[in-house]
Write an enzyme that holds these catalytic residues in place. Structure first.
Site, PDB file in Angstrom:
ATOM      1  N   HIS A 245      -3.492   7.061   2.226  1.00 27.89           N
ATOM      2  CA  HIS A 245      -3.857   5.760   1.661  1.00 27.89           C
ATOM      3  C   HIS A 245      -5.234   5.392   2.207  1.00 27.89           C
ATOM      4  CE1 HIS A 245      -4.219   1.619   0.784  1.00 27.89           C
ATOM      5  NE2 HIS A 245      -3.907   1.198   1.994  1.00 27.89           N
TER       6      HIS A 245
ATOM      7  N   ASN B 159     -10.183  -0.436  -0.751  1.00 23.65           N
ATOM      8  CA  ASN B 159      -8.736  -0.319  -0.542  1.00 23.65           C
ATOM      9  C   ASN B 159      -8.037  -0.878  -1.773  1.00 23.65           C
ATOM     10  OD1 ASN B 159      -6.062  -0.846   0.171  1.00 23.65           O
ATOM     11  ND2 ASN B 159      -6.556  -1.359   2.288  1.00 23.65           N
TER      12      ASN B 159
ATOM     13  N   CYS C 180       0.815  -1.226   0.000  1.00 24.78           N
ATOM     14  CA  CYS C 180       0.000   0.000   0.000  1.00 24.78           C
ATOM     15  C   CYS C 180       0.845   1.271   0.000  1.00 24.78           C
ATOM     16  CB  CYS C 180      -0.944   0.007   1.191  1.00 24.78           C
ATOM     17  SG  CYS C 180      -2.008  -1.433   1.218  1.00 24.78           S
TER      18      CYS C 180
HETATM   19  O1  UT7 Z   1      -4.078  -1.323   3.396  1.00 25.39           O
HETATM   20  C1  UT7 Z   1      -3.175  -1.426   4.446  1.00 25.39           C
HETATM   21  C2  UT7 Z   1      -3.247  -2.716   5.138  1.00 25.39           C
HETATM   22  N1  UT7 Z   1      -4.550  -3.081   5.602  1.00 25.39           N
HETATM   23  C3  UT7 Z   1      -5.128  -2.470   6.641  1.00 25.39           C
HETATM   24  O2  UT7 Z   1      -4.653  -1.483   7.139  1.00 25.39           O
HETATM   25  C4  UT7 Z   1      -6.372  -3.094   7.211  1.00 25.39           C
HETATM   26  C5  UT7 Z   1      -6.447  -2.805   8.672  1.00 25.39           C
HETATM   27  N2  UT7 Z   1      -7.492  -3.488   9.355  1.00 25.39           N
HETATM   28  C6  UT7 Z   1      -8.817  -3.264   9.184  1.00 25.39           C
HETATM   29  O3  UT7 Z   1      -9.204  -2.480   8.336  1.00 25.39           O
HETATM   30  C7  UT7 Z   1      -9.780  -3.928  10.113  1.00 25.39           C
HETATM   31  O4  UT7 Z   1      -9.052  -4.620  11.093  1.00 25.39           O
HETATM   32  C8  UT7 Z   1     -10.765  -4.918   9.417  1.00 25.39           C
HETATM   33  C9  UT7 Z   1     -11.796  -4.141   8.612  1.00 25.39           C
HETATM   34  C10 UT7 Z   1     -10.017  -5.873   8.528  1.00 25.39           C
HETATM   35  C11 UT7 Z   1     -11.511  -5.720  10.466  1.00 25.39           C
HETATM   36  O5  UT7 Z   1     -12.201  -4.850  11.348  1.00 25.39           O
HETATM   37  P1  UT7 Z   1     -12.058  -5.032  12.914  1.00 25.39           P
HETATM   38  O6  UT7 Z   1     -12.931  -4.035  13.511  1.00 25.39           O
HETATM   39  O7  UT7 Z   1     -10.607  -4.991  13.250  1.00 25.39           O
HETATM   40  O8  UT7 Z   1     -12.671  -6.465  13.133  1.00 25.39           O
HETATM   41  P2  UT7 Z   1     -11.990  -7.749  13.825  1.00 25.39           P
HETATM   42  O9  UT7 Z   1     -10.990  -8.366  12.917  1.00 25.39           O
HETATM   43  O10 UT7 Z   1     -11.568  -7.385  15.219  1.00 25.39           O
HETATM   44  O11 UT7 Z   1     -13.243  -8.705  13.921  1.00 25.39           O
HETATM   45  C12 UT7 Z   1     -14.370  -8.394  14.759  1.00 25.39           C
HETATM   46  C13 UT7 Z   1     -15.465  -9.388  14.481  1.00 25.39           C
HETATM   47  C14 UT7 Z   1     -14.981 -10.838  14.488  1.00 25.39           C
HETATM   48  O12 UT7 Z   1     -16.016 -11.627  15.036  1.00 25.39           O
HETATM   49  P3  UT7 Z   1     -15.968 -12.100  16.576  1.00 25.39           P
HETATM   50  O13 UT7 Z   1     -14.679 -12.887  16.712  1.00 25.39           O
HETATM   51  O14 UT7 Z   1     -15.946 -10.846  17.379  1.00 25.39           O
HETATM   52  O15 UT7 Z   1     -17.199 -12.910  16.725  1.00 25.39           O
HETATM   53  C15 UT7 Z   1     -14.853 -11.175  13.023  1.00 25.39           C
HETATM   54  O16 UT7 Z   1     -14.995 -12.556  12.763  1.00 25.39           O
HETATM   55  O17 UT7 Z   1     -15.998  -9.170  13.172  1.00 25.39           O
HETATM   56  C16 UT7 Z   1     -15.996 -10.412  12.436  1.00 25.39           C
HETATM   57  N3  UT7 Z   1     -15.824 -10.100  11.016  1.00 25.39           N
HETATM   58  C17 UT7 Z   1     -16.869  -9.848  10.212  1.00 25.39           C
HETATM   59  N4  UT7 Z   1     -18.202  -9.830  10.417  1.00 25.39           N
HETATM   60  C18 UT7 Z   1     -18.980  -9.547   9.375  1.00 25.39           C
HETATM   61  C19 UT7 Z   1     -14.664  -9.961  10.318  1.00 25.39           C
HETATM   62  N5  UT7 Z   1     -14.946  -9.648   9.044  1.00 25.39           N
HETATM   63  C20 UT7 Z   1     -16.295  -9.576   8.948  1.00 25.39           C
HETATM   64  C21 UT7 Z   1     -17.179  -9.278   7.894  1.00 25.39           C
HETATM   65  N6  UT7 Z   1     -18.496  -9.270   8.140  1.00 25.39           N
HETATM   66  N7  UT7 Z   1     -16.751  -8.982   6.651  1.00 25.39           N
END
Ligand code: UT7
Length: 326
Positions: A253, A283, A113
């Site tokens: 970004h 993204n 990125c």
């Molecule tokens: O481009 C540069 C590199 N990339 C980034 O910088 C990405 C950085 N990270 C993020 O943008 C975020 O961490 C994400 C959008 C990927 C995830 O969001 P989050 O708020 O960090 O969610 P999480 O990974 O902590 O997951 C929370 C919950 C989990 O469920 P439980 O364990 O709490 O029951 C996940 O399984 O959300 C669940 N989950 C989803 N639920 C519905 C993860 N993805 C999804 C989804 N839809 N698409």
């Protein structure tokens, strides 16, 4: 040393749009979750046969035209991508061929990125030392080819697209004023595609284990992204003895709207001075800053003399920031 500035920009988004409603039919997710956790509503997806080099060349053509140049004026083409057409040769060589840029050397740069910022910094070196007069810098990605559409944590985020900028010699005091690029390879496994290289050469087993798809530790990445984008922005501003109030427009970004908001809060950037298009585009990794830049240029949001700041964070980990006078 010559000053290097952006003299033309362009971008290209594939026609097909993948909405959150489409994703709801593919994995267990919801429009609500995606919008509230990422800010993304839709993203563009390349058609079969529409390669990274083709969308890159299309963005590049627009940038060359905007700079008032022809492809033959280019001395160098730098393509930042983690989605090459092929492992060999470079995507930049395919782009050179599509453009007919016979006088240009061409190579790829991998910084995920942060690729566009890295490539601009490299291109600046060529202009500053007089080794090149005009460099075409492109960020182009087709992450849809590397995303596992059964993994809801990654497939909702990424989209395809390309953005380009021509970097040329400009008058002193304009162009790139300061930049800082950084890496931390200890964080490689926060975001990586393990299969297909020398670590895990492609085999039936690597395919079965889905190692050819992107793996991401999103939550951990999120925190490092916010911290490092904030610190590196402060670093370049301090070096120029500027404050964020001096910056007319910040183009970060587009990783996640919540990352942009957190960086904005920490730096104290007013909402109307930081650009966001992630809701429409998702993204797009190295393409996100040049796509956003071109939208701002063509949309009349950037005027001669404006101070701009770019900041990014990505796999590697890599990150960086840059301040330019338009
Ligand atoms: O481009 C540069 C590199 N990339 C980034 O910088 C990405 C950085 N990270 C993020 O943008 C975020 O961490 C994400 C959008 C990927 C995830 O969001 P989050 O708020 O960090 O969610 P999480 O990974 O902590 O997951 C929370 C919950 C989990 O469920 P439980 O364990 O709490 O029951 C996940 O399984 O959300 C669940 N989950 C989803 N639920 C519905 C993860 N993805 C999804 C989804 N839809 N698409």
């Amino acid at each position: 040393m010559y000053s290097a500035g952006i003299t033309g920009t362009g971008h290209m988004l594939p026609e097909k749009v993948l909405t959150n409603a489409d994703l709801e039919r593919m994995v267990e997710t919801s429009d609500d979750w995606i919008v509230s956790r990422t800010g993304i509503r839709e993203r563009h997806i390349a058609a079969p046969g529409e390669t990274t080099s083709l969308i890159a060349a299309s963005a590049g053509r627009k940038a060359i035209e905007a700079a008032g140049l022809s492809a033959l004026d280019l001395d160098l083409i730098l393509c930042a991508t983690v989605c090459p057409d092929m492992a060999l040769p470079s995507t930049a060589c395919f782009i050179q061929s599509h453009l007919g840029a016979k006088n240009a050397a061409a190579f790829d740069l991998v910084a995920a990125c942060s690729g566009f910022l890295y490539a601009l910094t490299v291109a600046q070196g060529y202009i500053a030392t007089g080794q090149a007069r005009h460099v075409l810098v492109i960020g182009a990605e087709e992450l849809s080819r590397y995303v596992d559409y059964t993994d809801r944590a990654t497939c909702v985020i990424f989209g395809d697209g390309a953005g380009a900028a021509v970097l040329s010699q400009v008058e002193e005091g304009r162009g790139i004023l300061a930049s800082k690029i950084q890496s931390d390879g200890d964080l490689a496994e926060y975001l990586y595609t393990p299969g297909g290289g020398t670590a895990h050469p492609t085999s039936e087993q690597t395919i079965q284990d889905r190692l050819h798809y992107i793996k991401m530790r999103g939550n951990e990445l999120f925190k490092v992204a916010v911290r490092n984008m904030t610190e590196s922005s402060r670093n370049v501003l301090d070096r120029l003895q500027l404050t964020v109030n001096d910056i007319d427009l910040v183009i970060p970004h587009q990783a996640n709207q919540r990352i942009t908001d957190a960086v904005s809060d920490r730096l104290g950037i007013p909402a109307d001075r930081i650009y966001a298009n992630i809701s429409r585009i998702g993204n797009t990794s190295s393409a996100s800053i040049p796509i956003a830049l071109d939208e701002c240029v063509r949309g009349g949001r950037i005027h001669r003399g404006n101070l701009l700041m770019f900041t990014s964070f990505g796999a590697g980990a890599t990150w960086g920031s840059m301040v330019l006078r338009w």
